[in-house]
Design a protein around this motif. Structure first.
Motif, PDB file in Angstrom:
ATOM      1  N   SER A  94      54.071  19.101  43.795  1.00 28.70           N
ATOM      2  CA  SER A  94      53.812  18.389  42.534  1.00 28.70           C
ATOM      3  C   SER A  94      52.792  19.087  41.618  1.00 28.70           C
ATOM      4  O   SER A  94      52.442  18.551  40.575  1.00 28.70           O
ATOM      5  CB  SER A  94      53.314  16.973  42.839  1.00 28.70           C
ATOM      6  OG  SER A  94      52.113  17.016  43.587  1.00 28.70           O
ATOM      7  N   LYS A  95      52.350  20.274  41.984  1.00 27.48           N
ATOM      8  CA  LYS A  95      51.321  20.936  41.169  1.00 27.48           C
ATOM      9  C   LYS A  95      51.874  21.419  39.829  1.00 27.48           C
ATOM     10  O   LYS A  95      51.143  21.518  38.856  1.00 27.48           O
ATOM     11  CB  LYS A  95      50.685  22.092  41.939  1.00 27.48           C
ATOM     12  CG  LYS A  95      49.834  21.655  43.109  1.00 27.48           C
ATOM     13  CD  LYS A  95      49.153  22.833  43.780  1.00 27.48           C
ATOM     14  CE  LYS A  95      48.390  22.357  45.017  1.00 27.48           C
ATOM     15  NZ  LYS A  95      49.306  21.901  46.088  1.00 27.48           N
ATOM     16  N   LEU A  96      53.147  21.743  39.797  1.00 35.56           N
ATOM     17  CA  LEU A  96      53.798  22.108  38.537  1.00 35.56           C
ATOM     18  C   LEU A  96      54.900  21.101  38.247  1.00 35.56           C
ATOM     19  O   LEU A  96      55.582  20.635  39.173  1.00 35.56           O
ATOM     20  CB  LEU A  96      54.421  23.512  38.629  1.00 35.56           C
ATOM     21  CG  LEU A  96      53.479  24.726  38.666  1.00 35.56           C
ATOM     22  CD1 LEU A  96      54.296  26.001  38.827  1.00 35.56           C
ATOM     23  CD2 LEU A  96      52.609  24.806  37.426  1.00 35.56           C
ATOM     24  N   THR A 221      47.800  30.978  37.405  1.00 34.60           N
ATOM     25  CA  THR A 221      47.662  32.077  36.446  1.00 34.60           C
ATOM     26  C   THR A 221      48.846  33.027  36.530  1.00 34.60           C
ATOM     27  O   THR A 221      49.349  33.494  35.505  1.00 34.60           O
ATOM     28  CB  THR A 221      46.359  32.865  36.717  1.00 34.60           C
ATOM     29  OG1 THR A 221      45.255  31.954  36.670  1.00 34.60           O
ATOM     30  CG2 THR A 221      46.148  33.954  35.678  1.00 34.60           C
ATOM     31  N   LEU A 222      49.296  33.309  37.745  1.00 33.59           N
ATOM     32  CA  LEU A 222      50.447  34.198  37.945  1.00 33.59           C
ATOM     33  C   LEU A 222      51.671  33.676  37.197  1.00 33.59           C
ATOM     34  O   LEU A 222      52.323  34.423  36.447  1.00 33.59           O
ATOM     35  CB  LEU A 222      50.762  34.314  39.436  1.00 33.59           C
ATOM     36  CG  LEU A 222      51.959  35.208  39.792  1.00 33.59           C
ATOM     37  CD1 LEU A 222      51.561  36.674  39.750  1.00 33.59           C
ATOM     38  CD2 LEU A 222      52.503  34.855  41.176  1.00 33.59           C
ATOM     39  N   TYR A 223      51.972  32.403  37.363  1.00 32.43           N
ATOM     40  CA  TYR A 223      53.164  31.840  36.728  1.00 32.43           C
ATOM     41  C   TYR A 223      52.983  31.662  35.224  1.00 32.43           C
ATOM     42  O   TYR A 223      53.947  31.831  34.456  1.00 32.43           O
ATOM     43  CB  TYR A 223      53.530  30.514  37.393  1.00 32.43           C
ATOM     44  CG  TYR A 223      54.031  30.698  38.814  1.00 32.43           C
ATOM     45  CD1 TYR A 223      55.032  31.641  39.091  1.00 32.43           C
ATOM     46  CD2 TYR A 223      53.519  29.970  39.876  1.00 32.43           C
ATOM     47  CE1 TYR A 223      55.492  31.846  40.384  1.00 32.43           C
ATOM     48  CE2 TYR A 223      53.965  30.167  41.162  1.00 32.43           C
ATOM     49  CZ  TYR A 223      54.943  31.104  41.420  1.00 32.43           C
ATOM     50  OH  TYR A 223      55.390  31.313  42.686  1.00 32.43           O
ATOM     51  N   GLU A 224      51.780  31.341  34.788  1.00 29.30           N
ATOM     52  CA  GLU A 224      51.511  31.241  33.345  1.00 29.30           C
ATOM     53  C   GLU A 224      51.720  32.594  32.662  1.00 29.30           C
ATOM     54  O   GLU A 224      52.360  32.696  31.592  1.00 29.30           O
ATOM     55  CB  GLU A 224      50.082  30.764  33.095  1.00 29.30           C
ATOM     56  CG  GLU A 224      49.867  29.281  33.383  1.00 29.30           C
ATOM     57  CD  GLU A 224      48.399  28.904  33.378  1.00 29.30           C
ATOM     58  OE1 GLU A 224      47.546  29.798  33.140  1.00 29.30           O
ATOM     59  OE2 GLU A 224      48.087  27.718  33.621  1.00 29.30           O
ATOM     60  N   GLN A 225      51.188  33.637  33.276  1.00 35.80           N
ATOM     61  CA  GLN A 225      51.323  34.971  32.695  1.00 35.80           C
ATOM     62  C   GLN A 225      52.761  35.489  32.767  1.00 35.80           C
ATOM     63  O   GLN A 225      53.223  36.183  31.883  1.00 35.80           O
ATOM     64  CB  GLN A 225      50.377  35.959  33.419  1.00 35.80           C
ATOM     65  CG  GLN A 225      48.903  35.641  33.246  1.00 35.80           C
ATOM     66  CD  GLN A 225      48.481  35.651  31.786  1.00 35.80           C
ATOM     67  OE1 GLN A 225      48.643  36.623  31.075  1.00 35.80           O
ATOM     68  NE2 GLN A 225      47.937  34.521  31.320  1.00 35.80           N
TER      69      GLN A 225
END
Length: 230
Positions: A94-96, A221-225
C-alpha cells in the motif's frame, strides 16, 4: 561518483566504528604484548601507530561491507526479494497507489520489454512476481546510474547499512575491552568501553527499522526518478 560513494558510504562509517579496535590494538595489545617490541615503537612511533590504524580501517571497510550485505541485508531482505524496491511495486503493498504502480509497470514494459504480472497472476505466483520485479529494478538502476538525486539517497542508504555492519564488530570489540578492563581493574578503560558498547549496540537493536526506513526512501526516489526519465 564511485569515489564519493567509497568515502561517504564506506570510509566514513568505518572510521566511526573503528574506535574500539584501534583502542584494543594500540592500548590493550600494546600493554600486554608489545613491550617486547618497545624498541621498534621508540624508533618508529609515528609510522607504526599510523600504519597500524590505517591498515585496520582499510580491513574494516571490507569486513563491514561483507557483514552489512551478507548478514543484515540478507536476513532482512533475503537478497533482493524482500527489499523495499521489490515490495513497493507489488499490488498488495500500500505504499504506492495503484495508479502510480500501473504507470511504473507500463514504463518498465515500454523501456525494457518486461511485462510484470497483474494482480491475479501475482496472487497465484507471488515468488515469481518478486523475481520479475527484482530483475526490472536492476534495469531501472542501470538506466538511472548517473542520476544525482538518486545517488544521494543511495549514499545515505549505503552509509546507514555499513554503519550497522561496522557497529556489530565495534560492539564485539567493545565487549572484549570491557572484560579486559574489569579483569585488570582499569576503571577509565571500563567506563570508556561501556560508553562505546552502548553507542554501538543501539544501531544494531534498531537496525531493521533503520534499514527499512532508508530503504523505503531510496525505493520511492528510484520510482519517482524513473517516471520522470524520458
Amino acid at each position: 561518483m564511485m569515489n564519493q560513494y567509497f568515502i561517504r558510504a564506506r570510509l566514513f562509517p568505518t572510521i566511526l566504528t573503528s574506535i574500539p579496535i584501534i583502542i584494543f590494538i594500540n592500548y590493550v595489545l600494546n600493554k600486554e604484548i608489545y613491550p617486547s617490541l618497545d624498541q621498534i615503537y621508540t624508533i618508529l612511533p609515528t609510522l607504526t601507530g599510523f600504519g597500524i590504524s590505517a591498515a585496520i580501517i582499510f580491513l574494516s571497510i571490507q569486513i563491514n561491507r561483507i557483514v552489512s550485505k551478507e548478514l543484515f541485508q540478507k536476513i532482512y531482505f533475503k537478497e533482493e526479494i524482500e527489499m523495499p524496491t521489490t515490495k513497493m511495486l507489488l499490488w498488495k503493498d500500500s505504499k504506492l497507489d495503484k495508479n502510480t504502480k500501473s504507470k511504473i509497470r507500463q514504463k518498465i514494459n515500454k523501456d525494457f520489454q518486461i511485462k510484470l504480472k497483474n494482480e491475479i497472476e501475482e496472487v497465484s505466483d507471488l515468488e515469481e512476481s518478486k523475481k520479475q520485479i527484482v530483475f526490472a529494478v536492476s534495469q531501472i538502476r542501470n538506466l538511472l546510474r548517473g542520476n544525482a538525486f538518486l545517488f544521494q539517497h543511495n549514499l545515505e542508504y549505503g552509509f546507514i547499512r555499513n554503519l550497522i555492519g561496522g557497529s556489530s564488530m565495534a560492539s564485539l570489540i567493545s565487549a572484549i575491552i570491557l572484560i579486559y578492563a574489569i579483569l585488570t581493574k582499569d576503571n577509565t578503560l571500563e567506563i570508556t568501553s561501556i560508553i562505546l558498547l552502548t553507542i554501538y549496540i543501539l544501531p544494531i537493536i534498531f537496525s531493521k527499522f533503520i534499514i527499512n526506513k532508508f530503504g523505503n526512501y531510496y525505493a520511492k526516489t528510484l520510482y519517482e526518478q524513473f517516471l520522470t526519465e524520458k
